[in-house]
Design an enzyme around this catalytic site. Structure first.
Site, PDB file in Angstrom:
ATOM      1  N   GLY A   1     -18.596   7.566  -0.440  1.00  0.00           N
ATOM      2  CA  GLY A   1     -17.593   7.653  -1.450  1.00  0.00           C
ATOM      3  C   GLY A   1     -17.656   7.155  -2.772  1.00  0.00           C
ATOM      4  O   GLY A   1     -18.805   6.693  -2.960  1.00  0.00           O
ATOM      5  N   LYS A   2     -16.632   6.668  -3.343  1.00  0.00           N
ATOM      6  CA  LYS A   2     -16.461   5.951  -4.504  1.00  0.00           C
ATOM      7  C   LYS A   2     -17.389   4.611  -4.366  1.00  0.00           C
ATOM      8  O   LYS A   2     -18.167   4.404  -5.417  1.00  0.00           O
ATOM      9  CB  LYS A   2     -15.151   5.861  -5.131  1.00  0.00           C
ATOM     10  CG  LYS A   2     -14.453   6.950  -5.596  1.00  0.00           C
ATOM     11  CD  LYS A   2     -13.033   6.664  -5.942  1.00  0.00           C
ATOM     12  CE  LYS A   2     -12.408   6.552  -4.702  1.00  0.00           C
ATOM     13  NZ  LYS A   2     -10.703   6.377  -4.857  1.00  0.00           N
ATOM     14  N   VAL A   3     -17.050   3.875  -3.339  1.00  0.00           N
ATOM     15  CA  VAL A   3     -17.660   2.658  -3.299  1.00  0.00           C
ATOM     16  C   VAL A   3     -19.125   2.612  -2.495  1.00  0.00           C
ATOM     17  O   VAL A   3     -20.055   2.150  -2.987  1.00  0.00           O
ATOM     18  CB  VAL A   3     -16.896   1.575  -2.342  1.00  0.00           C
ATOM     19  CG1 VAL A   3     -17.638   0.342  -1.998  1.00  0.00           C
ATOM     20  CG2 VAL A   3     -15.361   1.256  -3.042  1.00  0.00           C
ATOM     21  N   GLY A   4     -19.336   3.822  -1.607  1.00  0.00           N
ATOM     22  CA  GLY A   4     -20.457   3.685  -0.704  1.00  0.00           C
ATOM     23  C   GLY A   4     -21.735   3.975  -1.682  1.00  0.00           C
ATOM     24  O   GLY A   4     -22.579   3.358  -1.523  1.00  0.00           O
TER      25      GLY A   4
ATOM     26  N   LYS B   1       0.886  -0.999  -0.017  1.00  0.00           N
ATOM     27  CA  LYS B   1      -0.056  -0.030  -0.015  1.00  0.00           C
ATOM     28  C   LYS B   1       0.885   1.325   0.197  1.00  0.00           C
ATOM     29  O   LYS B   1       1.707   1.358   0.707  1.00  0.00           O
ATOM     30  CB  LYS B   1      -0.828   0.015   1.264  1.00  0.00           C
ATOM     31  CG  LYS B   1      -1.998   0.744   1.195  1.00  0.00           C
ATOM     32  CD  LYS B   1      -3.172   0.132   0.776  1.00  0.00           C
ATOM     33  CE  LYS B   1      -4.480   1.015   0.669  1.00  0.00           C
ATOM     34  NZ  LYS B   1      -5.827   0.140   0.495  1.00  0.00           N
TER      35      LYS B   1
ATOM     36  N   GLY C   1     -20.833   6.180   4.809  1.00  0.00           N
ATOM     37  CA  GLY C   1     -19.602   6.799   4.026  1.00  0.00           C
ATOM     38  C   GLY C   1     -19.937   6.648   2.378  1.00  0.00           C
ATOM     39  O   GLY C   1     -20.277   5.362   2.076  1.00  0.00           O
TER      40      GLY C   1
HETATM   41  N1  PHE Z   1      -7.956   0.444  -3.091  1.00  0.00           N
HETATM   42  C1  PHE Z   1      -8.614  -0.733  -2.998  1.00  0.00           C
HETATM   43  C2  PHE Z   1      -8.665  -1.805  -2.023  1.00  0.00           C
HETATM   44  O1  PHE Z   1      -7.916  -1.477  -1.169  1.00  0.00           O
HETATM   45  C3  PHE Z   1      -8.910  -1.546  -4.732  1.00  0.00           C
HETATM   46  C4  PHE Z   1      -7.481  -1.536  -5.195  1.00  0.00           C
HETATM   47  C5  PHE Z   1      -6.892  -2.826  -4.877  1.00  0.00           C
HETATM   48  C6  PHE Z   1      -6.884  -0.610  -6.025  1.00  0.00           C
HETATM   49  C7  PHE Z   1      -5.493  -3.196  -5.415  1.00  0.00           C
HETATM   50  C8  PHE Z   1      -5.708  -1.078  -6.626  1.00  0.00           C
HETATM   51  C9  PHE Z   1      -4.845  -2.281  -6.252  1.00  0.00           C
HETATM   52  O2  PHE Z   1      -8.672  -2.915  -2.138  1.00  0.00           O
END
Ligand code: PHE
Length: 354
Positions: free
Chosen positions: A180-183, A78, A178
């Site tokens: 955002g993009k997913v919510g 990450k 939340g």
């Molecule tokens: N950010 C999202 C996650 O945490 C999706 C994602 C995963 C984006 C892996 C890029 C790489 O799962």
């Protein structure tokens, strides 16, 4: 954070900076045992650099477990950019970030996460081959958020089957914290499923937007009010991590917790508290893997259809985790952790044997 026995759990942690653009980024590679470390790039203002480093360490571990549980040949990593994602973002900063990722030579592959989006990744991609989730116009899959939301629906169906004997979400009361993009994508899918949706966000604007688009959705004044909302079948935390603490575990009455946020439990003990109250917590990294599955699929050249099929497997994986937990007499979180660790360790041993 003090240097301690767990300090060297991660394979590699890189701190990069570019004073000219004010870039400060932590790239944490938790493991490459299963393959290159795959994980999004978070852009967030932290109270301190220590907290940013801790978040990067926790989030990258979560990605290792997520990718392992999703059956992906990718490790976990990450990137955490420290700063205000609204005011602190610039083209120069994103290019500098791209160069930091490029310097890792493919050990880390990244895409959007909280505070970053496709256009940001497109800028980084000018100087770096190791980004995914680029725009559809560029011939790529586009945003991973829709896949994450769809994966949550599969997981909720699995929980519904396990808990209520039917996979239908029709008439179920689902709270989404939340937007955002997913919510907000989750709200759309839930409305399509015939669920009753209650929404909340710390910001007023996304709530207005969602309620305008889906007049069926009921907005409560803030995320705390959603936690106190009585009669929820499912509670879906879809923003930052650490929201499930002991206070929430006592106040919440939802039967199932299934959301997109990473690292939802403020402390592992919180899951036990939920269980003692008869509530079912679904391990976050199992149910929110849809985006990672798509990101991995994009890297490997999968079609959108193939990725969607793989996301559907979250239904089976969720049920397997719940059944494993039940038969072993452990909590689902522990069951998922054990399986993920077993897969990562086995791959690491294979690697060591060469
Ligand atoms: N950010 C999202 C996650 O945490 C999706 C994602 C995963 C984006 C892996 C890029 C790489 O799962």
């Amino acid at each position: 954070a003090a240097i301690g026995p767990d300090t060297f759990e991660h394979e590699q942690v890189v701190l990069c900076q570019d004073p000219a653009s004010n870039l400060k980024v932590i790239i944490a590679i938790h493991s490459t045992a299963l393959g290159p470390a795959l994980g999004g790039t978070r852009f967030r203002a932290y109270p301190s650099d220590e907290e940013a480093v801790k978040d990067a360490l926790d989030l990258s571990r979560g990605m290792s477990y997520k990718n392992a549980m999703a059956g992906l040949a990718f490790g976990g990593g990450k990137a955490v950019i420290v700063g205000d994602p609204v005011r602190g973002k610039s083209e120069e900063l994103l290019l500098a970030f791209g160069r930091c990722v490029a310097a890792l030579g493919g050990r880390f592959i990244t895409g959007p996460d909280l505070g970053t989006d496709i256009p940001d990744m497109e800028v980084a991609a000018r100087v770096c081959r190791w980004t995914v989730a680029l725009s559809r116009e560029g011939g790529d899959a586009g945003d991973t958020s829709g896949f994450t939301a769809q994966g949550l629906i599969h997981a909720m169906r699995a929980a519904a089957r396990y808990r209520w004997g039917s996979t239908s979400l029709q008439g179920r009361v689902v709270g989404v914290a939340g937007l955002g993009k997913v919510g907000r994508r989750l709200v759309r899918l839930l409305v399509q499923e015939g669920a009753k949706v209650i929404v909340a966000d710390v910001r007023a604007e996304p709530v207005r937007r969602v309620v305008k688009e889906f007049p069926q959705a009921i907005a409560v004044e803030d995320p705390e009010a959603l936690i106190r909302f009585d009669g929820m079948d499912v509670y879906a935390p879809c923003a930052v991590g650490g929201v499930l603490d002991t206070a929430v575990a006592s106040a919440l009455t939802a039967e199932v917790i299934c959301g997109a946020a990473n690292n939802q439990l403020a402390h592992p003990d919180v899951e036990r508290r939920f269980a003692s109250r008869g509530m079912l917590y679904l391990p976050d990294y199992v149910v929110n893997a849809g985006g990672a599955i798509r990101a991995a699929g994009e890297t490997l050249g999968y079609s959108l259809r193939e990725s969607a099929d793989k996301v559907e497997q979250i239904f089976d994986t969720t049920l397997q985790v719940l059944e494993h937990a039940e038969s072993a007499g452990i909590l689902p979180g522990e069951a998922a952790d054990r399986t993920a660790r077993r897969r990562i360790t086995a791959a690491a041993e294979d690697q060591a044997r060469g």
